[in-house]
Design an enzyme around this catalytic site. Structure first.
Site, PDB file in Angstrom:
ATOM      1  N   LYS A 180     -43.648  28.064 -59.329  1.00 43.63           N
ATOM      2  CA  LYS A 180     -42.302  28.621 -58.978  1.00 43.63           C
ATOM      3  C   LYS A 180     -41.414  27.792 -58.435  1.00 43.63           C
ATOM      4  CE  LYS A 180     -41.694  31.344 -60.633  1.00 43.63           C
ATOM      5  NZ  LYS A 180     -41.597  32.006 -62.093  1.00 43.63           N
TER       6      LYS A 180
ATOM      7  N   GLY B 224     -40.326  24.599 -60.637  1.00 40.29           N
ATOM      8  CA  GLY B 224     -39.517  24.570 -61.370  1.00 40.29           C
ATOM      9  C   GLY B 224     -40.245  23.515 -62.508  1.00 40.29           C
TER      10      GLY B 224
ATOM     11  N   ARG C   1     -42.321  23.973 -64.614  1.00 40.49           N
ATOM     12  CA  ARG C   1     -42.491  23.940 -66.486  1.00 40.49           C
ATOM     13  C   ARG C   1     -40.980  23.024 -67.019  1.00 40.49           C
ATOM     14  NH1 ARG C   1     -45.273  24.167 -70.958  1.00 40.49           N
ATOM     15  NH2 ARG C   1     -46.588  24.913 -69.403  1.00 40.49           N
TER      16      ARG C   1
ATOM     17  N   LYS D 198     -38.219  33.194 -67.280  1.00 37.81           N
ATOM     18  CA  LYS D 198     -37.496  32.143 -66.826  1.00 37.81           C
ATOM     19  C   LYS D 198     -36.314  32.687 -66.711  1.00 37.81           C
ATOM     20  CE  LYS D 198     -40.797  29.456 -66.619  1.00 37.81           C
ATOM     21  NZ  LYS D 198     -42.027  29.358 -65.830  1.00 37.81           N
ATOM     22  N   GLY D 199     -35.871  32.440 -65.296  1.00 34.81           N
ATOM     23  CA  GLY D 199     -34.192  33.093 -64.801  1.00 34.81           C
ATOM     24  C   GLY D 199     -34.353  34.684 -64.351  1.00 34.81           C
ATOM     25  N   ARG D 200     -35.235  35.063 -64.661  1.00 30.27           N
ATOM     26  CA  ARG D 200     -35.264  36.880 -64.171  1.00 30.27           C
ATOM     27  C   ARG D 200     -34.804  37.134 -62.770  1.00 30.27           C
ATOM     28  NH1 ARG D 200     -40.929  35.774 -63.369  1.00 30.27           N
ATOM     29  NH2 ARG D 200     -41.575  36.789 -66.121  1.00 30.27           N
TER      30      ARG D 200
ATOM     31  N   HIS E 130     -34.082  38.730 -59.376  1.00 31.44           N
ATOM     32  CA  HIS E 130     -34.930  38.642 -57.849  1.00 31.44           C
ATOM     33  C   HIS E 130     -34.228  40.264 -58.098  1.00 31.44           C
ATOM     34  CE1 HIS E 130     -35.673  34.316 -57.171  1.00 31.44           C
ATOM     35  NE2 HIS E 130     -35.816  34.438 -57.855  1.00 31.44           N
TER      36      HIS E 130
END
Length: 360
Positions: free
Chosen positions: A118, A120, A122, A323-325, A327
């Site tokens: 988590k 970055g 990927r 990606k970008g969900r 929080h």
């Protein structure tokens, strides 16, 4: 009785003759093989040094037992040479080799993205795949933590085919936090280039929690998992928090590798300014600066940079849908307590890494 002794003598002579003829045949086949190899080399015009790397060195590395007992000096001499220097003449060099009919082959990686989850990793891998000199395994191989007993030959088969001058790369974020991995990586390649993508440990832990929560309906609150029995004591045994103590993991790696073989990439800067961070990686790997502004566009909805084109797609697209969900809401007091907890560890990490990431 004399007849039986004579039969034994004849049988022995026949066996000796058969063995002699077989040895002649094997020697002859070797000569034919050597001749055919020389003809092939002349056709492809490949330097003998590179051919030796692909055939002799690679097989010798794979035959080494993956248990760390081989003499380190001897094993280092068997490792593949860093061929990134061949790119000085431009990208067209290995394209020319391909045009000449040279077939790509699978090689053990010479660069690893070892962490963190988590952070970055990927995104960085997808950005780096834009470079024609980088070939990377598509999925996390988990060789050094889960599949090490399967050996280097198994590992090499998971790598993409490459041409001379291209770098083979692999990404598995759990390598950075797994205690056995540094020694195993050094056994395979003491000169390995190691890339670590790090992010504010508090934000990283929340993102880690969010990913798990999206797959589980019944999940305790973040605050209930982060602190022991509702107290203010941080539960450092909870993996999302344990990962963020970067200095402890780095200290273990530095027992096996010098700091010069590490590159630390800021996950925050990778989002805010991907070109600058990717340029640092290209320089670290000894590659030409091919990836630049023209490869990216910023997606305001997701809040991070996306690709105008990639290795797999020629049209603009972002990373996976996960990606970008968003929080979940976390109590600000809990966030502050975690920041206070991480502060001294962050300062020590900055000192070891020689880089201030600005997490306060």
């Amino acid at each position: 009785m004399e007849l039986r002794k004579g039969s034994w003598k004849i049988a022995i002579l026949v066996c000796a003759l058969v063995i002699y003829l077989w040895m002649l045949f094997v020697d002859h086949s070797h000569v034919l093989t050597d001749i055919s190899q020389k003809i092939t080399l002349q056709k492809t015009r490949v330097p003998s040094r590179s051919v030796l790397y692909q055939s002799s060195d690679r097989s010798r590395i794979e035959d080494m037992p993956p248990d760390g007992r081989t003499d380190s000096k001897k094993s280092q001499s068997l490792l593949p040479r860093n061929v990134s220097g061949t790119l000085e003449g431009g990208i067209s060099e290995y394209q020319t080799l391909k045009q000449q009919g040279l077939l790509p082959s699978r090689q053990l990686p010479t660069a690893l993205i070892i962490g963190v989850k988590k952070g970055g990793t990927r995104a960085l891998l997808e950005f780096l795949r834009l470079h024609p000199a980088i070939r990377a395994a598509g999925s996390e191989v988990h060789f050094f933590d889960h599949h090490y007993v399967k050996g280097f030959r198994w590992y090499r088969r998971r790598m993409p085919p490459t041409l001379i001058g291209q770098i083979t790369m692999e990404k598995t974020p759990s390598y950075f936090v797994t205690s056995e991995v540094p020694k195993r990586v050094k056994h395979m390649n003491p000169g390995m280039k190691l890339i670590v993508v790090v992010r504010d440990p508090v934000t990283r832990a929340i993102s880690d929690y969010t990913q798990v929560k999206s797959k589980r309906r019944k999940m305790p609150r973040f605050e209930d998992l982060a602190f022991l029995n509702g107290s203010k004591i941080v539960d450092t045994s909870w993996m999302p928090l344990k990962i963020g103590v970067y200095v402890r993991h780095l200290e273990r790696w530095l027992q096996y590798f010098p700091l010069s073989q590490f590159l630390f990439v800021s996950g925050e800067r990778l989002i805010a300014d991907p070109v600058t961070e990717v340029t640092r990686v290209q320089d670290f790997l000894g590659l030409k600066r091919v990836i630049c502004e023209k490869h990216f566009y910023f997606n305001a909805t997701k809040g991070f940079p996306c690709l105008l084109k990639s290795e797999d797609r020629a049209t603009p697209h972002c990373l996976g849908k996960n990606k970008g969900r968003s929080h979940p809401y976390i109590d600000p007091m809990a966030v502050q307590r975690l920041r206070d907890f991480y502060r001294p560890f962050n300062q020590r990490f900055y000192q070891l890494a020689g880089m201030d990431f600005g997490w306060y």
